[in-house]
Design a protein around this motif. Structure first.
Motif, PDB file in Angstrom:
ATOM      1  N   TYR A 175       0.972  -1.151   0.034  1.00  0.00           N
ATOM      2  CA  TYR A 175      -0.285   0.011   0.128  1.00  0.00           C
ATOM      3  C   TYR A 175       0.934   1.173  -0.097  1.00  0.00           C
ATOM      4  N   SER A 176       1.821   1.178   0.877  1.00  0.00           N
ATOM      5  CA  SER A 176       2.811   2.561   0.942  1.00  0.00           C
ATOM      6  C   SER A 176       3.541   2.639  -0.474  1.00  0.00           C
ATOM      7  N   GLN A 177       3.664   1.724  -1.352  1.00  0.00           N
ATOM      8  CA  GLN A 177       4.275   1.948  -2.340  1.00  0.00           C
ATOM      9  C   GLN A 177       3.315   2.287  -3.627  1.00  0.00           C
ATOM     10  N   THR A 178       2.217   1.495  -3.571  1.00  0.00           N
ATOM     11  CA  THR A 178       1.046   1.811  -4.828  1.00  0.00           C
ATOM     12  C   THR A 178       0.236   2.872  -4.375  1.00  0.00           C
ATOM     13  N   GLY A 179      -0.321   2.919  -2.971  1.00  0.00           N
ATOM     14  CA  GLY A 179      -1.489   3.651  -2.793  1.00  0.00           C
ATOM     15  C   GLY A 179      -2.843   2.891  -3.013  1.00  0.00           C
ATOM     16  N   HIS A 180      -2.916   1.695  -3.235  1.00  0.00           N
ATOM     17  CA  HIS A 180      -3.821   0.912  -3.435  1.00  0.00           C
ATOM     18  C   HIS A 180      -4.266  -0.225  -2.680  1.00  0.00           C
ATOM     19  N   THR A 181      -5.279  -0.668  -2.411  1.00  0.00           N
ATOM     20  CA  THR A 181      -5.629  -1.810  -1.435  1.00  0.00           C
ATOM     21  C   THR A 181      -6.414  -2.994  -2.529  1.00  0.00           C
ATOM     22  N   ASP A 184      -7.913  -5.046  -8.544  1.00  0.00           N
ATOM     23  CA  ASP A 184      -7.610  -4.653  -9.876  1.00  0.00           C
ATOM     24  C   ASP A 184      -6.917  -3.265  -9.837  1.00  0.00           C
ATOM     25  N   GLU A 185      -6.976  -2.237  -8.858  1.00  0.00           N
ATOM     26  CA  GLU A 185      -6.027  -1.038  -9.045  1.00  0.00           C
ATOM     27  C   GLU A 185      -4.691  -1.557  -8.950  1.00  0.00           C
ATOM     28  N   LEU A 186      -4.451  -2.423  -7.826  1.00  0.00           N
ATOM     29  CA  LEU A 186      -3.202  -2.625  -7.849  1.00  0.00           C
ATOM     30  C   LEU A 186      -2.483  -3.354  -9.012  1.00  0.00           C
ATOM     31  N   THR A 187      -3.001  -4.237  -9.824  1.00  0.00           N
ATOM     32  CA  THR A 187      -2.709  -4.757 -10.865  1.00  0.00           C
ATOM     33  C   THR A 187      -2.282  -3.757 -11.884  1.00  0.00           C
ATOM     34  N   LEU A 253      -4.367 -14.021  -5.669  1.00  0.00           N
ATOM     35  CA  LEU A 253      -3.619 -13.057  -5.379  1.00  0.00           C
ATOM     36  C   LEU A 253      -2.349 -12.950  -6.490  1.00  0.00           C
ATOM     37  N   LEU A 254      -2.038 -14.343  -6.507  1.00  0.00           N
ATOM     38  CA  LEU A 254      -0.856 -14.484  -7.600  1.00  0.00           C
ATOM     39  C   LEU A 254      -0.994 -14.277  -8.961  1.00  0.00           C
ATOM     40  N   LEU A 255      -2.281 -14.831  -9.207  1.00  0.00           N
ATOM     41  CA  LEU A 255      -2.407 -14.917 -10.758  1.00  0.00           C
ATOM     42  C   LEU A 255      -3.224 -13.747 -11.428  1.00  0.00           C
ATOM     43  N   THR A 256      -3.878 -13.053 -10.430  1.00  0.00           N
ATOM     44  CA  THR A 256      -4.422 -11.860 -11.127  1.00  0.00           C
ATOM     45  C   THR A 256      -3.706 -10.478 -10.732  1.00  0.00           C
ATOM     46  N   THR A 257      -3.585 -10.243  -9.132  1.00  0.00           N
ATOM     47  CA  THR A 257      -2.862  -9.031  -8.745  1.00  0.00           C
ATOM     48  C   THR A 257      -1.400  -9.027  -9.258  1.00  0.00           C
ATOM     49  N   LEU A 258      -0.609 -10.121  -8.562  1.00  0.00           N
ATOM     50  CA  LEU A 258       0.762 -10.011  -8.437  1.00  0.00           C
ATOM     51  C   LEU A 258       1.296 -10.820 -10.015  1.00  0.00           C
ATOM     52  N   GLN A 259       0.153 -11.016 -10.982  1.00  0.00           N
ATOM     53  CA  GLN A 259       0.856 -11.228 -12.220  1.00  0.00           C
ATOM     54  C   GLN A 259       1.877 -10.771 -12.902  1.00  0.00           C
ATOM     55  N   PRO A 260       1.737  -9.194 -12.928  1.00  0.00           N
ATOM     56  CA  PRO A 260       2.844  -8.593 -13.240  1.00  0.00           C
ATOM     57  C   PRO A 260       4.207  -8.930 -12.768  1.00  0.00           C
ATOM     58  N   LEU A 261       4.272  -9.257 -11.597  1.00  0.00           N
ATOM     59  CA  LEU A 261       5.576  -9.730 -10.999  1.00  0.00           C
ATOM     60  C   LEU A 261       5.718 -11.258 -10.906  1.00  0.00           C
ATOM     61  N   HIS A 262       5.008 -11.879 -11.884  1.00  0.00           N
ATOM     62  CA  HIS A 262       5.251 -13.206 -12.212  1.00  0.00           C
ATOM     63  C   HIS A 262       6.827 -13.856 -12.320  1.00  0.00           C
ATOM     64  N   ALA A 263       7.555 -13.196 -12.978  1.00  0.00           N
ATOM     65  CA  ALA A 263       8.997 -13.724 -13.049  1.00  0.00           C
ATOM     66  C   ALA A 263       9.635 -13.719 -11.641  1.00  0.00           C
ATOM     67  N   GLN A 264       9.288 -13.105 -10.894  1.00  0.00           N
ATOM     68  CA  GLN A 264       9.765 -12.950  -9.516  1.00  0.00           C
ATOM     69  C   GLN A 264       9.041 -14.168  -8.483  1.00  0.00           C
ATOM     70  N   TRP A 265       8.027 -14.537  -8.753  1.00  0.00           N
ATOM     71  CA  TRP A 265       7.564 -15.359  -7.740  1.00  0.00           C
ATOM     72  C   TRP A 265       7.590 -16.804  -8.172  1.00  0.00           C
ATOM     73  N   THR A 266       7.695 -17.039  -9.305  1.00  0.00           N
ATOM     74  CA  THR A 266       7.446 -18.865  -9.794  1.00  0.00           C
ATOM     75  C   THR A 266       8.607 -19.263  -9.633  1.00  0.00           C
ATOM     76  N   TRP A 267       9.629 -18.863  -9.497  1.00  0.00           N
ATOM     77  CA  TRP A 267      10.969 -19.492  -9.010  1.00  0.00           C
ATOM     78  C   TRP A 267      11.040 -20.003  -7.395  1.00  0.00           C
ATOM     79  N   VAL A 268      10.529 -18.826  -6.675  1.00  0.00           N
ATOM     80  CA  VAL A 268      10.558 -18.910  -5.501  1.00  0.00           C
ATOM     81  C   VAL A 268       9.546 -20.047  -4.910  1.00  0.00           C
ATOM     82  N   LEU A 269       8.264 -20.177  -5.592  1.00  0.00           N
ATOM     83  CA  LEU A 269       7.432 -21.309  -5.362  1.00  0.00           C
ATOM     84  C   LEU A 269       7.791 -22.732  -5.916  1.00  0.00           C
ATOM     85  N   ALA A 270       8.703 -22.527  -6.956  1.00  0.00           N
ATOM     86  CA  ALA A 270       8.890 -23.994  -7.427  1.00  0.00           C
ATOM     87  C   ALA A 270       9.874 -24.430  -6.635  1.00  0.00           C
TER      88      ALA A 270
END
Lengths: 473, 100
Positions: A175-181, A184-187, A253-270
């Motif tokens: 929230y402090s970085q984007t101003g949204h909660t 859809d706005e976060l995405t 959360l991961l597949l809609t909102t954080l989809q733009p950060l997809h490259a960062q979380w897939t390897w962590v989860l794998a």
């Protein structure tokens, strides 16, 4: 406001109030009927849920959504609640003292779980997560006279509170970085701005908090103790309900909102998926207590589910949804047997299951089917679920992960077979027959039919899972 | 001039203090206290960001999180009372009927 979006949750909250009111008004003898009231209420809500199929929309100023995905997950949660109510009715038969609270807390937890599937805003994510967790804290420590139950409650509360705080801190960072909660706005924000370190930190904190809910390594430490100490129906609810809700929140959360950060979380989860599978299944090997064994095996299953999530494909995600259905049926069946047996023999040790096949052929056969499905033996539901998840890892070029998954099927087969060896090959120490009541038997039959049905006729269920998540890809 | 950055650093410091408390303290009451510090770290960041960004979402969330933290501690204290009654201790290390 668009009230129908949350019709299921509102009905669950109403049911909770009804149970609370009846618990206050009714005498001790009448309270015996609270289980029946809860069951009927949940069945009516299930009908409401079915009526809502295909419905969609957003409401409550963008806080909540109803879509095919939320609908599917709510079905799983209602199913889990029904199974747990059945177990609770059996469990409370041998427990003196007041009984209304357990049903009340169960319905409240189900409300939180159901809200979690419909969440479209970080605020609601936090609040529904807490509603579900608090109810489960109290449920875990419910047997006030049993020191083990209290200890399990304390451990769950302390570790759970840290997880909640890390979710909240993660939300604060985002929230402090984007101003949204709102999701859809976060995405939109994340798509147009490159991620700052604080955004990534926030994402990791939220992931670790939700990872605690679903018992992902390294946030799994509470699982074996809490499963062993908690009343068995509560352990079952933690396994099938809390996990399903956690995955619902994580997937959205991961597949809609954080989809733009997809490259960062897939390897962590794998990486965590591989670690979770190996840890859960290896640590299950030396276990002597059936609830602890199921606890470790549930950690192993989370590893499989994360495998589908880390591939972030239609196949993987549909596989996760399909596997959650299979997991509900097979873990539900296993816990139904454990509750029935431990009520009658008063022990959770695996060696006391010796000769169960002579004392109750029905319970023994049910345990056999459930454990074989958990291990992934065809043609049961667990087999096809594992097949889909491993296939999705292969398709996502994660060959090492697929290999770990395949190895783990073999490891898990070993410890499930140890239990089956006790049940079928060891002589019984006592030969009193164990009988279970008709409603209980009926629910167990339904689970077994589900395990076989979903395993053999996968197509309609897979189609349902695929349509649930199609809009995200 | 104090800006959002300072508040975020302060809240991060609080979070670390709370976390260190969780790891080092063994008394159940102090653990609950550390949990409060963790929650308040997040609350501070939310309120500061909300003020700085000029939208109210963060402050609304803080109302919920304060309620949640209070509920969390009341459940925690109830369990602590049970612990004292049955095991005559508040030390989390002495509570070990179940394996860790």
């Amino acid at each position: 406001m668009n009230w129908p979006i949350l019709a299921v949750e509102l009905a669950l909250a109403a049911l909770a109030l009804i149970v609370l009111a009846l618990d206050l008004v009714w005498s001790r003898e009448q309270q015996e009927r609270l289980g029946a009231v809860t069951t009927v209420g949940l069945l009516l809500i299930l009908a409401l849920w079915w009526h809502q199929r295909g419905a969609s929309g957003t409401g409550f100023y963008g806080l909540a959504v109803l879509d095919r995905f939320a609908w599917y997950m709510k079905g799983l949660i209602l199913g889990a609640s029904l199974l747990v109510v059945t177990m609770t009715r059996e469990f409370l038969r041998r427990l003196p003292g007041p009984r209304g609270e357990l049903y009340l807390l169960l319905v409240l937890a189900a409300t939180g779980m159901s809200l979690l599937t419909a969440t479209a805003d970080l605020t609601l994510l936090f609040v529904s997560l807490e509603l579900l967790t608090f109810s489960l804290y109290v449920m875990t420590a419910y047997v006030r006279t049993d020191a083990r139950s209290i200890e399990a409650g304390l451990k769950y509360l302390i570790l759970g509170a840290v997880a909640s705080a890390s979710v909240l801190y993660g939300i604060a960072m985002l929230y402090s970085q984007t101003g949204h909660t709102r999701y859809d706005e976060l995405t939109l924000h994340l798509m147009t701005h490159p991620p700052t370190p604080a955004v990534l930190l926030g994402m990791l904190l939220i992931l670790s908090g939700l990872g605690f809910k679903i018992a992902m390594v390294p946030f799994h430490l509470w699982v074996p103790d809490v499963y062993e100490g908690a009343p068995t129906p509560v352990a079952a609810f933690l396994a099938v309900g809390s996990k399903t809700a956690g995955f619902a929140a994580l997937l959205r959360l991961l597949l809609t909102t954080l989809q733009p950060l997809h490259a960062q979380w897939t390897w962590v989860l794998a990486a965590l998926s591989g670690a979770t599978m190996l840890y859960g299944n290896l640590a299950a090997l030396p276990q002597k207590n059936i609830k602890r064994l199921l606890g470790y095996s549930s950690i192993g299953h989370v590893g499989y589910l994360l495998m589908g999530l880390s591939s972030a494909s239609v196949l993987g995600t549909a596989g996760v949804l399909f596997y959650l259905l299979a997991y509900l049926l097979m873990t539900g069946a296993a816990f139904l047997v454990v509750v029935a047996v431990s009520q009658r023999i008063g022990s959770d040790r695996i060696e006391d299951y010796a000769g169960l096949s002579q004392r109750s052929p029905f319970l023994a056969a049910a345990m056999f089917v459930a454990l074989m499905s958990l291990a992934g033996v065809p043609p049961l539901a667990g087999f096809f679920g594992k097949f889909l998840l491993i296939l999705s890892a292969v398709q996502g070029q994660l060959f090492w992960l697929a290999a770990i998954g395949a190895v783990n099927v073999v490891i898990s087969l070993y410890y499930y077979l140890l239990v089956i060896k006790q049940i079928y090959l060891r002589p019984a120490r006592e030969d009193t027959e164990l009988t279970v009541g008709l409603p209980y038997r009926f629910v167990l039959y339904a689970c077994l039919a589900g395990i076989l049905g979903v395993g053999i006729f996968q197509r309609p269920f897979l189609a349902l899972a695929t349509t649930a998540i199609q809009s995200w890809f | 001039m104090i800006n959002l950055h300072h508040y975020l650093v302060a809240s991060a410091a609080l979070f670390v203090i709370g976390f260190v408390g969780m790891v080092t303290r063994r008394n159940a009451i102090l653990l609950l206290l550390s949990i409060e510090i963790l929650f308040n770290a997040a609350n501070l960041a939310l309120v500061a960001a909300s003020r700085y960004l000029g939208n109210l979402n963060g402050q609304i969330l803080v109302f919920f999180s304060m309620t949640v933290a209070a509920a969390e501690v009341s459940v925690g204290l109830a369990i602590a009372i049970l612990l004292v009654r049955h095991l005559k201790t508040l030390n989390a290390d002495e509570v070990r009927l179940l394996k860790w």
